[in-house]
Design an enzyme around this catalytic site. Structure first.
Site, PDB file in Angstrom:
ATOM      1  N   GLU A   1     -10.051  -5.663  -2.370  1.00  0.00           N
ATOM      2  CA  GLU A   1      -9.251  -6.214  -1.175  1.00  0.00           C
ATOM      3  C   GLU A   1      -9.696  -5.422   0.497  1.00  0.00           C
ATOM      4  OE1 GLU A   1      -5.802  -3.042  -0.718  1.00  0.00           O
ATOM      5  OE2 GLU A   1      -7.646  -1.356  -1.333  1.00  0.00           O
TER       6      GLU A   1
ATOM      7  N   ARG B   1      -2.030  25.662  -1.529  1.00  0.00           N
ATOM      8  CA  ARG B   1      -0.923  26.387  -1.381  1.00  0.00           C
ATOM      9  C   ARG B   1      -0.260  28.020  -0.735  1.00  0.00           C
ATOM     10  NH1 ARG B   1      -2.765  29.683  -7.324  1.00  0.00           N
ATOM     11  NH2 ARG B   1      -4.895  28.726  -6.013  1.00  0.00           N
TER      12      ARG B   1
ATOM     13  N   ARG C   1       7.941   4.004  -2.412  1.00  0.00           N
ATOM     14  CA  ARG C   1       6.291   4.438  -2.683  1.00  0.00           C
ATOM     15  C   ARG C   1       5.264   5.447  -2.085  1.00  0.00           C
ATOM     16  NH1 ARG C   1       2.178  -1.148  -0.475  1.00  0.00           N
ATOM     17  NH2 ARG C   1       2.783   0.584   1.424  1.00  0.00           N
TER      18      ARG C   1
ATOM     19  N   LYS D   1      -1.692   5.939  -0.935  1.00  0.00           N
ATOM     20  CA  LYS D   1      -1.611   6.092   0.527  1.00  0.00           C
ATOM     21  C   LYS D   1      -1.475   6.507   1.109  1.00  0.00           C
ATOM     22  CE  LYS D   1      -0.123   2.379   3.830  1.00  0.00           C
ATOM     23  NZ  LYS D   1      -0.954   1.820   4.531  1.00  0.00           N
TER      24      LYS D   1
HETATM   25  N1  PXG Z   1      -4.391  -2.143   1.238  1.00  0.00           N
HETATM   26  C1  PXG Z   1      -4.635  -1.348   2.268  1.00  0.00           C
HETATM   27  C2  PXG Z   1      -5.562  -0.165   1.736  1.00  0.00           C
HETATM   28  C3  PXG Z   1      -3.353  -0.440   3.015  1.00  0.00           C
HETATM   29  O1  PXG Z   1      -3.801   0.498   3.749  1.00  0.00           O
HETATM   30  C4  PXG Z   1      -2.496  -3.507   2.036  1.00  0.00           C
HETATM   31  C5  PXG Z   1      -3.113  -3.476   1.301  1.00  0.00           C
HETATM   32  C6  PXG Z   1      -1.043  -3.866   2.143  1.00  0.00           C
HETATM   33  O2  PXG Z   1      -0.146  -4.230   1.646  1.00  0.00           O
HETATM   34  P1  PXG Z   1       1.072  -3.343   2.135  1.00  0.00           P
HETATM   35  O3  PXG Z   1       2.321  -2.882   1.634  1.00  0.00           O
HETATM   36  O4  PXG Z   1       1.599  -3.392   3.782  1.00  0.00           O
HETATM   37  O5  PXG Z   1       1.355  -5.069   2.207  1.00  0.00           O
HETATM   38  C7  PXG Z   1      -2.489  -1.858   3.274  1.00  0.00           C
HETATM   39  C8  PXG Z   1      -1.422  -1.730   4.187  1.00  0.00           C
HETATM   40  C9  PXG Z   1      -2.733  -0.965   9.675  1.00  0.00           C
HETATM   41  C10 PXG Z   1      -2.012  -1.502   8.928  1.00  0.00           C
HETATM   42  O6  PXG Z   1      -2.534  -0.778  11.205  1.00  0.00           O
HETATM   43  C11 PXG Z   1      -2.171  -1.213   7.798  1.00  0.00           C
HETATM   44  C12 PXG Z   1      -1.960  -1.095   6.701  1.00  0.00           C
HETATM   45  C13 PXG Z   1      -0.077  -1.640   6.803  1.00  0.00           C
HETATM   46  C14 PXG Z   1       0.419  -1.595   7.964  1.00  0.00           C
HETATM   47  C15 PXG Z   1      -0.298  -1.380   8.762  1.00  0.00           C
HETATM   48  O7  PXG Z   1      -4.127  -1.746   9.775  1.00  0.00           O
HETATM   49  N2  PXG Z   1      -1.933  -1.268   5.329  1.00  0.00           N
END
Ligand code: PXG
Length: 296
Positions: free
Chosen positions: A187, A107, A54, A154
């Site tokens: 989300e 760049r 990812r 991300k």
């Molecule tokens: N949506 C968003 C916008 C995220 O940033 C998720 C969904 C869940 O994705 P995963 O792949 O983790 O199942 C995320 C992930 C934190 C923290 O410190 C946030 C995430 C992951 C790890 C830590 O708040 N966000």
């Protein structure tokens, strides 16, 4: 004095207090970069391959060429964990556009900055929340659209999420839920969302503008294996309010039930049977060595 944790920065390890990057780094100046939040359970990095994949997809979209192969990146993550003797850890892997000038032209940034922070895992929410659920509010700030700084990438642009979080804080609830421009549920600020209605499980499609969460995928597969019907579809706020059960998924929150949305009680306000079952099974998966990459 206790030994400081080491942080990987561009191929070298520095004690936490000396791990710095330039004020000219475009990751800081413009949020120009990508990242991953990863977790290790008992010496196994959960879904490391999926996280690395990812990261490279996010980088591809923003045309950031990571000067390391996926296998070198994997090794760097494992090496950082090893150096810090961590078995249960939170891992933050960041690749920025690197040092440039004060203009935003990428760049001008010849070399991406890569850093890896690993910390002992800390609990985001207290353990009771897994039983009681968390309170939430739908925030006024709309999710970044898919034809802009979408959360499918991300990226280091998290102001959209931070505004949501501020709103949750101001409302005295635990977390925010974000809608997209069309008004559908998207989300959380750092979590994907699921609802349960009449025994079926629904989650918004990624095309709503949500991150293609790794926990989300694990939960969808897991729920199907348990015999549930899982449907990706647009969810309205009204459907959310009237769901039997609602839960968040994510690396940090794992599976966390939601008990309240904008002061409306979800279901009977107690941990629902479907969420409970999924939480239990997810717990087993995170501890299964086959689901990740061993640190050593
Ligand atoms: N949506 C968003 C916008 C995220 O940033 C998720 C969904 C869940 O994705 P995963 O792949 O983790 O199942 C995320 C992930 C934190 C923290 O410190 C946030 C995430 C992951 C790890 C830590 O708040 N966000």
């Amino acid at each position: 004095m206790e030994k400081e944790l080491l942080v990987y920065v561009d191929g070298q390890f520095y004690p936490k207090s000396e791990a710095n990057i330039s004020v000219y780094d475009h990751g800081l100046l413009y949020g120009d970069g990508v990242f991953e939040g990863i977790r290790a359970y008992n010496g196994i990095v959960f879904k490391l391959k999926e996280h690395i994949d990812r990261l490279y997809r996010s980088a591809h979209t923003i045309m950031l060429k990571i000067p390391m192969t996926k296998s070198e990146m994997t090794k760097a993550v494992l090496e950082t964990l090893k150096k810090n003797n961590l078995k249960d850890a939170y891992i933050r892997l960041v690749v920025t556009r690197g040092i440039g000038d004060l203009g935003l032209d990428p760049r001008k940034c010849p070399k991406p900055t890569i850093f890896i922070i690993t910390e002992p895992m800390l609990q985001l929410h207290s353990p009771e929340v897994k039983e009681k659920g968390i309170t939430t509010t739908i925030t006024w700030v709309k999710r970044d659209p898919v034809d802009a700084t979408t959360h499918e990438i991300k990226s280091l642009n998290y102001l959209n999420s931070i505004l949501g979080k501020i709103e949750a804080n101001n409302s005295g609830v635990d977390e925010a839920i974000c809608l997209n421009r069309a008004g559908f549920v998207c989300e959380g600020v750092g979590e994907n969302i699921f609802i349960v209605k009449e025994g079926k499980i629904f989650t918004p499609p990624i095309s709503s503008g949500a991150l293609d969460g790794i926990t989300r995928t694990v939960i969808m597969r897991l729920a199907e294996k348990l015999g549930y019907i899982v449907i990706e579809k647009n969810i309205t706020p009204n459907e959310l309010f009237n769901a039997d059960e609602v839960f968040f998924t994510g690396t940090a929150v794992e599976v966390t039930p939601i008990s309240e949305i904008n002061k409306r009680t979800v279901g009977n306000g107690k941990l629902g049977p479907v969420t409970k079952r999924i939480m239990q099974e997810f717990d087993k998966i995170t501890r299964d060595p086959k689901e990740g990459t061993p640190i050593s």
